[in-house]
Design an enzyme around this catalytic site. Structure first.
Site, short mmCIF file in Angstrom:
data_model
loop_
_atom_site.label_atom_id
_atom_site.label_comp_id
_atom_site.label_asym_id
_atom_site.label_seq_id
_atom_site.Cartn_x
_atom_site.Cartn_y
_atom_site.Cartn_z
N GLU A 39 5.44 -6.38 1.01
CA GLU A 39 5.67 -8.12 2.02
C GLU A 39 6.73 -8.22 2.95
OE1 GLU A 39 7.09 -10.57 -2.17
OE2 GLU A 39 6.52 -11.88 -0.27
N ARG A 292 6.87 4.72 -9.42
CA ARG A 292 7.34 4.55 -8.33
C ARG A 292 8.45 5.86 -8.33
NH1 ARG A 292 9.84 0.34 -7.45
NH2 ARG A 292 7.99 -1.16 -7.38
N LYS A 302 14.41 -3.96 -2.58
CA LYS A 302 14.74 -4.50 -1.53
C LYS A 302 15.26 -6.30 -1.81
CE LYS A 302 10.37 -5.31 -0.39
NZ LYS A 302 8.72 -6.03 0.18
P1 ATP Z 1 10.45 -4.33 -3.43
O1 ATP Z 1 10.91 -4.24 -5.02
O2 ATP Z 1 11.46 -3.00 -3.04
O3 ATP Z 1 11.02 -4.91 -2.98
P2 ATP Z 1 8.11 -4.41 -3.47
O4 ATP Z 1 7.41 -3.26 -4.50
O5 ATP Z 1 7.85 -5.67 -3.40
O6 ATP Z 1 9.55 -3.38 -3.70
P3 ATP Z 1 5.80 -4.19 -1.85
O7 ATP Z 1 7.40 -4.65 -0.61
O8 ATP Z 1 5.68 -5.32 -2.32
O9 ATP Z 1 7.69 -4.08 -2.43
O10 ATP Z 1 6.03 -3.24 -1.82
C1 ATP Z 1 4.56 -2.69 -1.11
C2 ATP Z 1 3.70 -1.63 -1.10
O11 ATP Z 1 5.03 0.38 -1.19
C3 ATP Z 1 3.94 -2.03 -2.45
O12 ATP Z 1 2.18 -0.94 -3.00
C4 ATP Z 1 4.55 -0.70 -3.72
O13 ATP Z 1 3.57 -0.20 -5.01
C5 ATP Z 1 4.89 0.40 -2.43
N1 ATP Z 1 6.23 0.29 -3.55
C6 ATP Z 1 7.40 -0.63 -3.38
N2 ATP Z 1 8.29 0.54 -3.43
C7 ATP Z 1 8.08 1.59 -3.98
C8 ATP Z 1 8.40 3.08 -4.98
N3 ATP Z 1 9.78 3.02 -5.53
N4 ATP Z 1 8.26 4.02 -4.69
C9 ATP Z 1 6.77 4.33 -4.56
N5 ATP Z 1 6.10 3.38 -3.55
C10 ATP Z 1 6.80 1.79 -3.79
MG MG Z 2 7.20 -6.67 -3.70
#
Ligand code: ATP
Ligand code: MG
Length: 595
Positions: A39, A292, A302
């Protein structure tokens, strides 16, 4: 060596790669198609790198495809700046590594089969955007209404949550659940046209209000939000929910394996429900979850990283102490190290904390092979060689990287006045101190042995100068070259040295798990995480380039400071600032052992 040279070892097999291999072998899918769907509400971090390496890695290994998709369905949090940084970061991480076909833009359509990449686009990854599918998503939502699988609900968010209830007891059906198809179609169209204010109505799936899985109790498909979207502007006031947009986007792009993190496991039945309810003609994507990444001494969401940026606790998203890809890059970490790290930690179904030393050793292993050795004095103290005349200069050969002869040698100047590190001299040393002391001898790296004859102090008693004698016969090729002393130290010629700012970075937090026990992570920021000093460097460092990596001998790994720029191109004149990537050894491990 270029930043993008493909030196990453193949990733070991894991349960996801096994599933993909099986699906290709059985003919379920002719081609693997994965995606990385961030995102655009922040910069990418090292957790995303794990997902990028997995998704693009699978495509690379199976000669499949991987799409970079901006999951931009939440207009209030997303920005073009983030879209650009994500693109730059993914390109940096896998650009030179991935097969040329990866990430090329492929038009998606509801009915046809997956379309192969076009030959037209360039090397840079072209992102897909979930917002490009808003029209199709809407058409499919209308289809769900027609099939009696979705309804317009007038409950407000609080009421909806109250009706949904708790997993242990069945929820209560919405009073609007039995609306006719015609009424739903009419209301949904009026929602789209903007007739209703935010939060007054939703389009909901019609599944099972008694399901023990709360995510199947008629979750919302659409919400009203009168907000400007960074790409579609004011065209929409109705936005799809993530859980609805995601399976549709996957399907439209012909994704075969939709890989996400474990917290989405409980959403999987809904993911399948959306696609199965639509009687779609193509083979459906399969969602697979993995653990993760959580890494010691940092935070990774983020939202939290944004807080650090907004509150000025770091200098920006690309602050070299941040776990963001732009921060790590600025710190001097190469994509090869991140990819090696992803391979080292593997892919599992169990969440756990990965020790930061694992990451650091991947960085050191990578840098050791490519870093140019250089002499740099961080805390200088003057040495005067009394038996060398003023203006007398000797040139010594120095190897640029002992483990990589291809990196060649250079000449370094040796003159009457030198700088050494103040750490390398002690007036009253403890036992087993093998560096310089009054009356003692030490070898100057690449040069010869010197002896300290006299310590000169200022009025305050501070040591200002060491008067020494050089034994030039102990240089390489000299009559006394074989002479051994216990210590070897680094140095620079005072007449030749250049001055530059050096930034010494350390871990951002003092605790391995900054948020343990419900603690506010900002309360355990490491006050010692950044120091700026002026150092004296051998003059070849004046020509440092953005892609160079250096090992300041006996000190650590360093790189030229190049702030993030969306174009990826460094400003034409970068001021000479060096960032410490990390020290040569894991000094924290030693610290911990002492405790
Ligand atoms: P955040 O909590 O940091 O905002 P998010 O999962 O909301 O992370 P997204 O932008 O939705 O962030 O993530 C894009 C992709 O990256 C998703 O498929 C998610 O599963 C993966 N991802 C995000 N954080 C991790 C992590 N710590 N380890 C592995 N994959 C991750
Ligand atoms: Mg997200």
């Amino acid at each position: 060596m270029s930043e993008s040279e493909p030196t990453t070892p193949p990733a070991p097999a894991d349960f996801i790669r096994d599933i993909v291999a099986e699906d290709l072998q059985s003919g379920k899918h002719p081609l693997s198609v994965t995606r990385f769907p961030p995102e655009p509400n922040g910069y990418l971090h090292i957790g995303h790198a794990k997902s990028i390496c997995l998704n693009f890695g699978i495509a690379r290994e199976t000669h499949g495809r991987c799409n970079l998709r901006m999951d931009d369905t939440n207009p209030t949090k997303e920005e073009v700046e983030y879209v650009e940084s994500i693109q730059a970061d993914v390109d940096w991480l896998i650009g030179g590594w991935a097969d040329d076909r990866l990430g090329r833009k492929v038009p998606g359509d509801v009915s046809g089969s997956a379309v192969l990449p076009s030959e037209a686009s360039g090397r840079t990854l072209e992102p897909f955007f979930a917002s490009d599918y808003f029209e199709q998503m809407l058409a499919l939502a209308v289809e769900l209404i027609r099939r009696g699988k979705a309804y317009v609900c007038d409950l407000n968010p609080e009421e909806m949550s109250e009706y949904r209830g708790v997993p242990e007891r069945p929820g209560k059906p919405s009073p609007w659940r039995e609306r006719s198809v015609e009424e739903n179609l009419d209301l949904f169209e009026r929602m789209r046209k903007g007739e209703f204010p935010d939060g007054t109505r939703t389009l909901r799936s019609r599944i099972d209000m008694a399901s023990p899985n709360i995510h199947l109790r008629d979750p919302a498909l659409y919400r009203i939000r009168h907000a400007t979207h960074h790409r579609t502007g004011d065209r929409w006031c109705l936005y799809p929910m993530y859980d609805y947009a995601h399976p549709i986007s996957d399907y439209l792009e012909g994704i075969t394996h939709s890989i996400c993190t474990l917290e989405f496991e409980i959403h999987r039945p809904f993911y399948d429900w959306v696609l199965q309810s639509l009687n779609l003609p193509r083979t459906l994507p399969r969602q697979i979850e993995f653990a993760r990444l959580s890494l010691g001494y940092t935070v990774m969401s983020k939202r939290k990283l944004l807080l650090l940026v907004e509150e000025g606790l770091v200098s920006g998203w690309d602050d070299p102490r941040m776990p963001t890809l732009s921060g790590l890059r600025r710190r001097g970490v190469r994509p090869e190290a991140l990819r090696a790290f992803a391979a080292a930690i593997g892919v599992t179904k169990y969440n756990g904390l990965t020790e930061v030393s694992v990451f650091e050793s991947c960085i050191r292993d990578d840098l050791n092979l490519v870093a140019l050795r250089r002499l740099a004095v961080l805390r200088p103290i003057k040495v005067v060689l009394t038996n060398i005349a003023e203006g007398e200069t000797h040139w010594f050969d120095a190897v640029n990287n002992p483990s990589n002869p291809e990196l060649g040698t250079r000449k370094i100047a040796f003159t009457r006045e030198l700088w050494i590190d103040s750490d390398d001299f002690m007036e009253v040393p403890p036992p087993k101190y093998f560096r310089l002391r009054p009356g003692g001898e030490v070898r100057l790296k690449y040069a010869c042995i010197i002896r300290c004859d006299e310590v000169v102090k200022d009025a305050a008693g501070e040591v200002v100068e060491l008067r020494c004698t050089a034994d030039l016969e102990t240089r390489s090729g000299g009559a006394n070259a074989a002479k051994k002393v216990k210590g070897t130290i680094h140095w620079v010629s005072a007449a030749h040295a250049i001055r530059a700012e050096v930034r010494l970075y350390d871990r951002l937090f003092t605790e391995e798990a900054p948020e343990a026990d419900g603690r506010d992570f900002k309360s355990v920021l490491n006050p010692e995480s950044a120091h700026t000093i002026t150092a004296l460097l051998e003059p070849t460092l004046a020509e440092a380039r953005q892609t160079d990596r250096f090992q300041f001998e006996r000190v650590g790994y360093f790189t030229l400071d190049v702030p993030y720029s969306p174009t990826g191109v460094a400003p034409t004149s970068v001021p000479l600032i060096f960032n410490r990537t990390l020290g040569l050894k894991d000094s924290w491990a030693k610290e911990m052992a002492k405790k």
